[in-house]
Scaffold this motif. Structure first.
Motif, PDB file in Angstrom:
ATOM      1  N   ALA A   1       0.842  -1.201   0.000  1.00  0.00           N
ATOM      2  CA  ALA A   1       0.000   0.000   0.000  1.00  0.00           C
ATOM      3  C   ALA A   1       0.877   1.249   0.000  1.00  0.00           C
ATOM      4  CB  ALA A   1      -0.936  -0.006   1.211  1.00  0.00           C
ATOM      5  N   GLN A   2       1.914   1.213   0.805  1.00  0.00           N
ATOM      6  CA  GLN A   2       2.822   2.380   0.892  1.00  0.00           C
ATOM      7  C   GLN A   2       3.538   2.614  -0.433  1.00  0.00           C
ATOM      8  OE1 GLN A   2       4.937   1.141   4.417  1.00  0.00           O
ATOM      9  NE2 GLN A   2       3.734   2.530   5.724  1.00  0.00           N
ATOM     10  N   GLN A   3       3.910   1.501  -1.072  1.00  0.00           N
ATOM     11  CA  GLN A   3       4.595   1.627  -2.363  1.00  0.00           C
ATOM     12  C   GLN A   3       3.656   2.246  -3.406  1.00  0.00           C
ATOM     13  OE1 GLN A   3       6.135  -2.116  -3.876  1.00  0.00           O
ATOM     14  NE2 GLN A   3       6.924  -1.109  -5.734  1.00  0.00           N
ATOM     15  N   ALA A   4       2.395   1.808  -3.410  1.00  0.00           N
ATOM     16  CA  ALA A   4       1.431   2.359  -4.380  1.00  0.00           C
ATOM     17  C   ALA A   4       1.216   3.851  -4.130  1.00  0.00           C
ATOM     18  CB  ALA A   4       0.113   1.590  -4.306  1.00  0.00           C
ATOM     19  N   VAL A   5       1.057   4.230  -2.858  1.00  0.00           N
ATOM     20  CA  VAL A   5       0.876   5.650  -2.523  1.00  0.00           C
ATOM     21  C   VAL A   5       2.110   6.440  -2.961  1.00  0.00           C
ATOM     22  CG1 VAL A   5       0.682   7.308  -0.614  1.00  0.00           C
ATOM     23  CG2 VAL A   5      -0.735   5.233  -0.614  1.00  0.00           C
ATOM     24  N   ALA A   6       3.291   5.878  -2.693  1.00  0.00           N
ATOM     25  CA  ALA A   6       4.534   6.567  -3.065  1.00  0.00           C
ATOM     26  C   ALA A   6       4.615   6.773  -4.583  1.00  0.00           C
ATOM     27  CB  ALA A   6       5.743   5.774  -2.561  1.00  0.00           C
TER      28      ALA A   6
END
Lengths: 343, 343
Positions: free
Chosen positions: A139-144
């Protein structure tokens, strides 16, 4: 939000050759863009539409009118420029940027077609009714990816961003996300999406209930996002955060992009400052989302397509708002004093 | 209205790469333009905004927030291209055509400014609360000017006409016209217009009552038009009739242009077929008028300026509707069969 720039624009509009405030929302929009961009000379010179696509594990259960393969086929149509958002973006003079965050089957593009940015985190989410849609790291990677995408675009001169999405099953995910984030009864949020009715609609509702049974206890927005999904929604939340960081107005589209805006708002409440609601979807949960964010939509054309079609159609209205500010004459130019009646 | 062309467009849109009917009003609008233009290939290639201006005898009684001289000053601003409708017409790629049907003091234009067409019938109407606003012959002449104006524009290639108006006091006239033509209580129709409140608003209401006391018995629409006025409204009714005769879509603006549409409808009921409502005015009578004509507005931006500002802003949406039809790909192109779920 630059309240001073916004007030300066409102004052300038008050001096134009028209009854006070008679351009209604057009005046509000010009003042809002000024506040967001931090200048009394707001501009819509280089708008872009950012369309994020991904697949959803929930789609396997027949919650959509379409099979999952359609996500990849639609990416193909985005690349060819023949999708609705492709046509409407061209019409609005907006650059179309399409990113694959995790379509189940990666699209095969022909040379000469528009680029689809490879921002694949995983090949679609897992079924959120059976477990988490993805890991927190994913999820963090997608947001980033979303944040970085905006950052690059703004560096290239983009001054307004519209949101779009593609992902079979994503109204199911967006309904569950909205129910958890706003603590609402899903029965009041779930709609036909791309057109499910009858037994398929009942199946969709049951699916949302099953997702909620498993994840309703989630409270931290990162946790909600990772457990419910989806990848394109996470990236779009990142786009909103990136716009807030760069003081760039972000135009929401329909129910799914506004679910992403809700995630961004829960992650960083101040980012509502840069949001503009492009249009109102007939999906019942959209009105609920917009109320939570305090936004009034520019358009209400009963469109329920997504892709960014509503955001694209709102861009000419926003451009008109700033053009009125820059090109209209004032009463002073006509030799009239500034004493005009208030409405 | 060419129902066959309209149905052909609806069918073509059903085959596009999107859920059925998911572009909502955009699809209705494309099909409607096709029916009006009598072709399955509707077009918005050369739109024009026709703005008619005149003065009103009723304005002497302080029913407006502005003195009558403002009508001529605004014509000046139309000629300079710095009015709201001038800016918005440019933005929409529409030609701006301004006609003086009877401003009290004829505008003095400088060389190099946009033309204001001299279609002066008389130097403003008489006070309709004291007698007829104009003679039947004058009303007919104003209507004929409107018809001829459209005829020339269509000969020059114009394929869509938006309506606009200017005339201090004309919401008072439009309120009285609407009350007589639709047999409604004026208290439900009269609004602040350009911004009258308090005692001025009470004066405006009393003025409308006085006009009705004298002319409510009128039934024949020519008679109503001549007795209540105004000159620009008569010309705009002619523009609507001319559009109907030439099968050209006519985009209504706010309360005053829609009063003109009501006159045209009463003169020739079939001419509702060519009408498109551009936007919804906050003036309370506008909703009533649109319901009588069976029209749903494209935009609702709380604008109450007139001039054609709402019609101008609707043009890009109409252009998008036909562009989607012409440029979007179909499911057949993607190798998918035509069996898709209905919404």
């Amino acid at each position: 939000f630059d309240a001073e720039a916004s007030a300066a624009v409102a004052r300038a509009l008050d001096g134009k050759v028209k009854p006070l405030r008679s351009l209604g929302d057009l005046e509000h929009l010009a003042a809002r863009l000024a506040g967001i961009q931090g200048t009394a000379e707001p501009h819509v010179d280089a708008p872009a539409l950012v369309v994020c696509a991904a697949d959803h594990g929930v789609a396997a259960d027949g919650v959509s009118a379409y099979p999952q393969e359609v996500t990849a086929l639609m990416l193909q149509s985005f690349a060819e420029g023949t999708s609705a958002v492709g046509v409407l973006a061209r019409q609005a003079g907006a650059r179309l940027v399409v990113a694959d965050l995790g379509v189940a089957e990666a699209p095969r593009l022909q040379p000469g077609q528009n680029q689809v940015l490879d921002r694949r985190v995983r090949a679609g989410t897992a079924d959120s009714a059976a477990g988490p849609a993805m890991s927190l790291a994913e999820a963090q990677q997608a947001v980033a990816h979303g944040v970085a995408l905006v950052d690059d675009l703004v560096d290239e001169g983009v001054d307004l961003v519209g949101l779009g999405e593609m992902g079979i099953g994503n109204t199911t995910t967006a309904s569950a996300l909205t129910a958890v984030l706003l603590d609402r009864d899903p029965a009041r949020l779930v709609g036909p999406g791309t057109g499910v009715t009858g037994e398929a609609f009942a199946r969709k509702l049951r699916k949302v209930d099953a997702i909620l049974a498993r994840h309703r206890d989630a409270d931290d927005p990162w946790d909600v996002l990772a457990r419910v999904g989806g990848l394109e929604i996470a990236a779009l939340a990142g786009v909103v955060l990136g716009c807030a960081a760069r003081r760039v107005p972000v135009v929401l589209d329909g129910f799914i992009t506004t679910a992403a805006a809700l995630v961004a708002w829960r992650l960083a409440p101040a980012c509502t400052d840069v949001m503009v609601a492009g249009h109102l979807s007939p999906e019942p949960g959209h009105q609920v989302q917009l109320q939570a964010l305090g936004l009034r939509p520019v358009l209400d054309l009963r469109m329920r397509l997504g892709e960014g079609s509503g955001a694209a159609l709102a861009i000419p209205v926003l451009r008109s708002a700033v053009t009125v500010l820059h090109e209209m004459g004032s009463f002073a130019d006509l030799g009239l004093d500034d004493e005009r009646p208030t409405a």
